[in-house]
Design a protein around this motif. Sequence first.
Motif, PDB file in Angstrom:
ATOM      1  N   THR A 188       0.776  -1.080  -0.135  1.00 40.78           N
ATOM      2  CA  THR A 188      -0.144  -0.114  -0.064  1.00 40.78           C
ATOM      3  C   THR A 188       0.979   1.280  -0.176  1.00 40.78           C
ATOM      4  O   THR A 188       0.521   2.337   0.612  1.00 40.78           O
ATOM      5  CB  THR A 188      -0.974  -0.085   1.417  1.00 40.78           C
ATOM      6  OG1 THR A 188      -0.172  -0.052   2.398  1.00 40.78           O
ATOM      7  CG2 THR A 188      -2.085  -1.320   1.276  1.00 40.78           C
ATOM      8  N   GLY A 189       2.068   1.215  -0.930  1.00 37.53           N
ATOM      9  CA  GLY A 189       2.632   2.358  -0.873  1.00 37.53           C
ATOM     10  C   GLY A 189       4.139   2.269  -0.412  1.00 37.53           C
ATOM     11  O   GLY A 189       4.981   3.007  -0.707  1.00 37.53           O
ATOM     12  N   GLY A 190       4.528   0.956  -0.079  1.00 40.39           N
ATOM     13  CA  GLY A 190       5.890   0.783   0.384  1.00 40.39           C
ATOM     14  C   GLY A 190       6.527   0.301  -0.927  1.00 40.39           C
ATOM     15  O   GLY A 190       6.119   0.159  -1.981  1.00 40.39           O
ATOM     16  N   ASP A 191       7.971  -0.459  -0.588  1.00 45.06           N
ATOM     17  CA  ASP A 191       8.436  -0.916  -1.679  1.00 45.06           C
ATOM     18  C   ASP A 191       9.682  -1.746  -0.923  1.00 45.06           C
ATOM     19  O   ASP A 191       9.359  -2.336   0.077  1.00 45.06           O
ATOM     20  CB  ASP A 191       9.540   0.023  -2.451  1.00 45.06           C
ATOM     21  CG  ASP A 191      10.302   1.020  -1.624  1.00 45.06           C
ATOM     22  OD1 ASP A 191      10.581   0.450  -0.554  1.00 45.06           O
ATOM     23  OD2 ASP A 191      10.290   2.136  -1.798  1.00 45.06           O
ATOM     24  N   GLY A 192      10.356  -2.399  -1.823  1.00 46.19           N
ATOM     25  CA  GLY A 192      11.201  -3.537  -1.466  1.00 46.19           C
ATOM     26  C   GLY A 192      12.270  -3.013  -0.223  1.00 46.19           C
ATOM     27  O   GLY A 192      12.737  -3.955   0.618  1.00 46.19           O
ATOM     28  N   ALA A 193      12.251  -1.794  -0.219  1.00 46.66           N
ATOM     29  CA  ALA A 193      13.178  -1.101   0.875  1.00 46.66           C
ATOM     30  C   ALA A 193      12.598  -0.480   2.076  1.00 46.66           C
ATOM     31  O   ALA A 193      12.909   0.126   3.023  1.00 46.66           O
ATOM     32  CB  ALA A 193      14.041   0.068   0.323  1.00 46.66           C
TER      33      ALA A 193
END
Length: 638
Positions: A166-171
């Motif tokens: 929901t808006g994050g990413d792999g980092a």
Amino acid sequence: MTVTSPDTTAVGGRPVVPSRGKLRPLGQDEVRITGGFWRERQDVNAARTIPHARSWMDRLGWTGAFTAPDAASADRRGREFTDSEVYKLLEAMSWEAGRGVGAPDALEAQIAELTTAIAAAQAADGYLHTAFGRAGQRARYSDLAWGHELYCTGHLLQAAVAKARTGGDGADPLLAVARRAADHVCEAFGPDDAPGVCGHPEIELGLVELFRLTGERRYLDQAALFVERRGHRTLPPHHFGWSYFSDDQPVRQSAVLHGHAVRALYLAAGAVDVAVETGDDDLLRTVAAQFDRALARRTYLTGGMGSRHSDEAFGDDFVLPADRAYSETCAGVAAIMLAWRLLLATGDGRYGEVVERILYNVVATAIADDGRSFFYAHTLHQRTPTAALPRDEEQLGFGGGPRAPWFEVSCCLPNAARLLAGLSCYLVTVDDTGLRLHQYVDSEISTHLDDGREVGLRVRTGLPDNGVVTVRVTKTDGRPWSITLRVPQWAAGAELVTTRGRRRVSSGDIVVYRAFAVGEEIRLELPTRPRFTAPDPRIDATRGCVAVERGPLVYCAEALGDDDLDTLRVDDTVPPVDVEAGVEVRARFDAPGPDGWPYGSPGAATADPRPTTPLTLVPYHRWARRGPSTMRVWLPTT
């Protein structure tokens, strides 16, 4: 099974993203709830319930436990599983921020704040729990039966997946914490290490979904290992028996869901996830059969599960006492999680009806109108009047009574909050030829079919009060595709209206396949007239009674004054009818018998010449909202 694509995008995520199955779920970026019954509850959840839960967790020290110095760890406040409530709150915040309504930036700031605290509490090897392993505390994994360490980790993983989708990413920082925790679990409980299982299943769900997000196979393998280790009585004996921990019988050998209801349902959901991802169709069929038998023999009319207060467990077949119904809110959420997974895997639309029943009669009942108090358990017969509770007092008891602002064990509130925040993800799916609508909610749908074509729908309905559902095509390319509608079992006499005319339709899935035009409408008319429902005669506790349903709603008799609902008798020869305040039946209140010995000649205690008079019933989800009251769902007949 049809192969579906894993979730590779950061936004618009879904709680469950299987790599294969009959149906593909849609995400928050594809389905938006726009109004009506469930949008009102989503808005209350966002504006009041989530902040309410955060304030109580701060006040009680549950969030502060992550920042407490080692010297103070022995004074940690709260039960051993309170970390999980913070994680469920984080998940609810993530889904709510993903809705993009209200103040998502403020939620993101809270998520970042809590993530920083959680990351600081994580050990160098990835272990994370605030009740074990620090100065003055018990050693790690020294109490697998009751410690809830792996249970809490499972909720951490689900929260991190929600944030990443929901808006994050792999980092994403929370995802980094979750991966380190999952890696630690795999090291500590892998195939060559301790053969233990947690007393409360949940880690299985988190590990599989983390695998689906990251592609890290060891997470799936570890979840599968936990499922196979279950049922071999590796946990210590307990006076409730090994079934309390779902450790009495291997998953593959059980015929029905049993033992502690929430534990059993979480384990079953995790087993479905493992079965889908490993291609183990035998395991999938086994769990589906267990759930189907539990639905047929161990489930309340409301969809609630768990009929025993002492061990929060399923009872035996057809042991469903109304006045001792436990039917925990968490069990309702868990049953929706299981039904949704089976729906995606099998394509069987009847699981959508299970979700509908629980949503309207357990989840909608659980939380007060202001979003700041809730039911832990859901009785179907309240014999003594509820009472107003202090708004600032934590409650120790779970069953019966009014909604409480907080419980010492408050697993249910953040559980319901995370479900409501992500509810749009449980409404619509994609199949081989088009879209399938499982829940009728005012919504806007914009997605693509498996061949890449963009399609869109607008859904409007008056449910649960009015059964008219209008589906308008908002996006298409002129080529044929399908819209599949679910006609519930309760909608006898339903009719489908399209540009090609009107026709009667029976319960089940109705497929409309053709080249639609933008602006074209399909109308499904679902009769919501009230009806009497009789129990299976094998349910001793409700023999001689009827209940009243209207559309997807269960109704109840509620007494705010002196009426003794234990003397109520309903005339089931006169059909129930709609009235402005609810549903009206013909009923009487028998004169109570004399004090003393409560037994006598057959018929003597029920003889009463009084005529019946109108009695108004209210939706079960509305009970205990107007003040102290008694209540019953099952009504003895005249």
